[in-house]
Design an enzyme around this catalytic site. Structure first.
Site, PDB file in Angstrom:
ATOM      1  N   SER A 233       0.833  -1.202   0.000  1.00  0.00           N
ATOM      2  CA  SER A 233       0.000   0.000   0.000  1.00  0.00           C
ATOM      3  C   SER A 233       0.862   1.243   0.000  1.00  0.00           C
ATOM      4  O   SER A 233       1.835   1.349   0.739  1.00  0.00           O
ATOM      5  CB  SER A 233      -0.934  -0.026   1.220  1.00  0.00           C
ATOM      6  N   LYS A 234       0.494   2.143  -0.868  1.00  0.00           N
ATOM      7  CA  LYS A 234       1.226   3.387  -1.015  1.00  0.00           C
ATOM      8  C   LYS A 234       1.166   4.165   0.308  1.00  0.00           C
ATOM      9  O   LYS A 234       2.125   4.792   0.728  1.00  0.00           O
ATOM     10  CB  LYS A 234       0.579   4.189  -2.155  1.00  0.00           C
ATOM     11  N   ARG A 235       0.002   4.055   0.952  1.00  0.00           N
ATOM     12  CA  ARG A 235      -0.176   4.804   2.203  1.00  0.00           C
ATOM     13  C   ARG A 235       0.807   4.354   3.280  1.00  0.00           C
ATOM     14  O   ARG A 235       1.256   5.137   4.103  1.00  0.00           O
ATOM     15  CB  ARG A 235      -1.607   4.632   2.716  1.00  0.00           C
ATOM     16  N   GLY A 237       3.650   3.462   2.693  1.00  0.00           N
ATOM     17  CA  GLY A 237       4.997   3.805   2.256  1.00  0.00           C
ATOM     18  C   GLY A 237       5.627   2.786   1.328  1.00  0.00           C
ATOM     19  O   GLY A 237       6.821   2.844   1.061  1.00  0.00           O
ATOM     20  N   ASP A 243       8.060   5.185  -8.033  1.00  0.00           N
ATOM     21  CA  ASP A 243       9.008   5.415  -6.928  1.00  0.00           C
ATOM     22  C   ASP A 243      10.290   4.612  -7.154  1.00  0.00           C
ATOM     23  O   ASP A 243      11.400   5.102  -6.918  1.00  0.00           O
ATOM     24  CB  ASP A 243       8.424   4.947  -5.591  1.00  0.00           C
TER      25      ASP A 243
END
Ligand code: GLU
Length: 453
Positions: A233-235, A237, A243
């Site tokens: 999950s991007k949230r 990190g 990225d």
């Protein structure tokens, strides 16, 4: 002829799971004999979730890794348009067919409640104009079964299935309806998508049956977890494709790595170009247990890609870093070639070349190399002699009658001031030039002699 599709919703960035779905869908088509067709379809009927720029981003990402679609936006094809919002008109007649055979019904909903019932034909038009939604009527009894090529037979009790919305009040189909209709209209033979859709698939199966259309093969892909075994999950990190590229990973290496996240080749090979994957890929190699994203492994793979790069390509990759870290006139191509086998990332050359412009302070303990049996006294002797013999290392070794390392190590140390370097004493002299080399050897000598022996 196999036809697969990647069907992203332009609702955000491309996470690694999306990219893997795209890759596997592509490979399933391209590994087939005869070669199949890979379709890109944009599922944008959920207008509220759209994120600006995300469509462009998806296209750019796929292109950057070489997943070129045979049909889809920009390239067109016989089954277009390939953007669902542009196909709006086509879905209603399928929904009406379902209403006719009572596998769907109209509803009008306020915030509090939904009034639903089967409508008479003359009321259909009226109903649509008044903002009705169409829902799928699930059977109350029995069960629905389908075969997934990865997960095997899946069976669900129909009473567990909710009556899902097929056409929304805005007249657009939901994803749940559009994917079935479009897979049918686009003659998709293999549906490849994330395992989060496994539980919805029985509903789609019922739609195919109600419409009396042929079902595709299903290939659901297991989750990709992070190193803590959580869903990526991007949230939290976790890195997405973009990225990773920004961190310095090569697109080809990321693609290669992702190919192995959930698929096992028949041999133990780990390095695959896209072309090689097209040849080696087979559906049975897809596993059903979740795989974990392992950055250390990806880093290793990136290093392997760098080692295998052509010298010129590597130079192009690192030349900016070299130019900003080296002001001295040196042969940058040569420097790049020395660095190539020693880095996992392009930016790591910066640390390797930091001695070229300027010799930093270092400790004389660097002259002591156990294996080469160097000593402080021996180093002094070697450096003095090297200066005497006009930097002729071979002659020095011969004259002193010592092992190569007993001359080469002190010289290498004096020239770099570092415990390791990307090339040996001969190459360093050539790189730095005679004058600078003599200067550095003198500095070394001064330091060594300054020790109270
Ligand atoms: N639009 C869906 C998504 O973004 C695709 C699901 C499918 O491939 O059927 O995940």
């Amino acid at each position: 002829m196999i036809r697969t599709r990647f069907a992203p919703s332009p609702t955000g960035f491309m996470h690694l799971g999306n990219l893997r779905t795209a890759l596997y869908a592509y490979l399933i088509a391209k590994s087939a004999e005869p070669k199949g067709t890979f379709i890109l379809r944009i599922e944008d009927t959920d207008r509220e979730r759209l994120i600006e720029g995300s469509l462009e981003f998806i296209l750019k990402t796929l292109k950057s890794v070489g997943l070129n679609w045979d049909e889809g936006p920009e390239v067109g094809g016989d089954y277009g348009p390939y953007i669902q919002s542009e196909r709006k008109a086509g879905y209603l007649k399928f929904a009406e067919k379902l209403i006719e055979n009572k596998t769907a019904y109209y509803c009008i909903c306020s915030d509090e409640e939904c009034l639903c019932k089967g409508k008479q034909e003359n009321e259909i038009k009226n109903a649509m104009e008044n903002g009705y939604a169409i829902r799928q009527a699930m059977p109350k009894e029995g069960s629905t079964t389908f075969i997934d090529l990865v997960y095997g037979e899946i069976k669900v009790e129909n009473k567990e299935l909710e009556d899902q919305i097929l056409i929304k009040r805005d007249g657009l189909p939901t994803y749940n309806f559009a994917n079935v209709i479009d897979d049918h209209l686009m003659a998709v033979t293999h549906v490849v998508r994330g395992s989060e859709y496994l539980s919805s698939t029985p509903k789609y199966v019922l739609l195919y049956e109600a419409l009396n259309i042929k079902q595709p093969e299903y290939i659901h892909l297991p989750l990709i977890l992070n190193e803590e075994k959580e869903k990526l999950s991007k949230r939290r990190g976790d890195a997405n494709f973009e990225d990773l590229i920004e961190e310095g990973f090569l697109a080809e290496a990321v693609l290669n790595y992702i190919a192995l996240l959930g698929w096992a080749p028949k041999d133990n090979k780990e390095l695959f170009s896209l072309k090689e994957l097209e040849e080696a890929f087979y559906i049975e190699g897809i596993g059903k247990s979740p795989s974990s994203f392992d950055k250390a492994k990806l880093t290793w793979l990136n290093g392997e890609y760098i080692k295998n790069m052509l010298e010129d390509d590597f130079y192009n990759l690192v030349s900016q870093h070299l130019k900003s870290s080296i002001k001295k006139e040196v042969d940058l191509k040569k420097v790049a070639s020395y660095c190539k086998s020693r880095v996992n990332f392009a930016h790591e050359v910066t640390d390797l070349v930091d001695f070229i412009d300027e010799l930093k302070d270092y400790g004389t303990d660097l002259y002591l190399h156990k294996k080469m049996k160097t000593t402080i006294e021996g180093s002094i002797l070697a450096l003095e002699e090297v200066l005497q013999l006009d930097l002729d290392l071979e002659k020095t070794i011969e004259k002193l009658g010592v092992k190569n390392g007993q001359v080469l190590w002190p010289v290498r140390t004096a020239l770099t001031g570092k415990p390791t370097s990307f090339c040996g004493a001969h190459e360093l002299i050539e790189l730095l030039g005679k004058e600078e080399s003599i200067k550095r050897i003198n500095i070394g000598l001064k330091m060594l002699k300054g020790l109270n022996l």
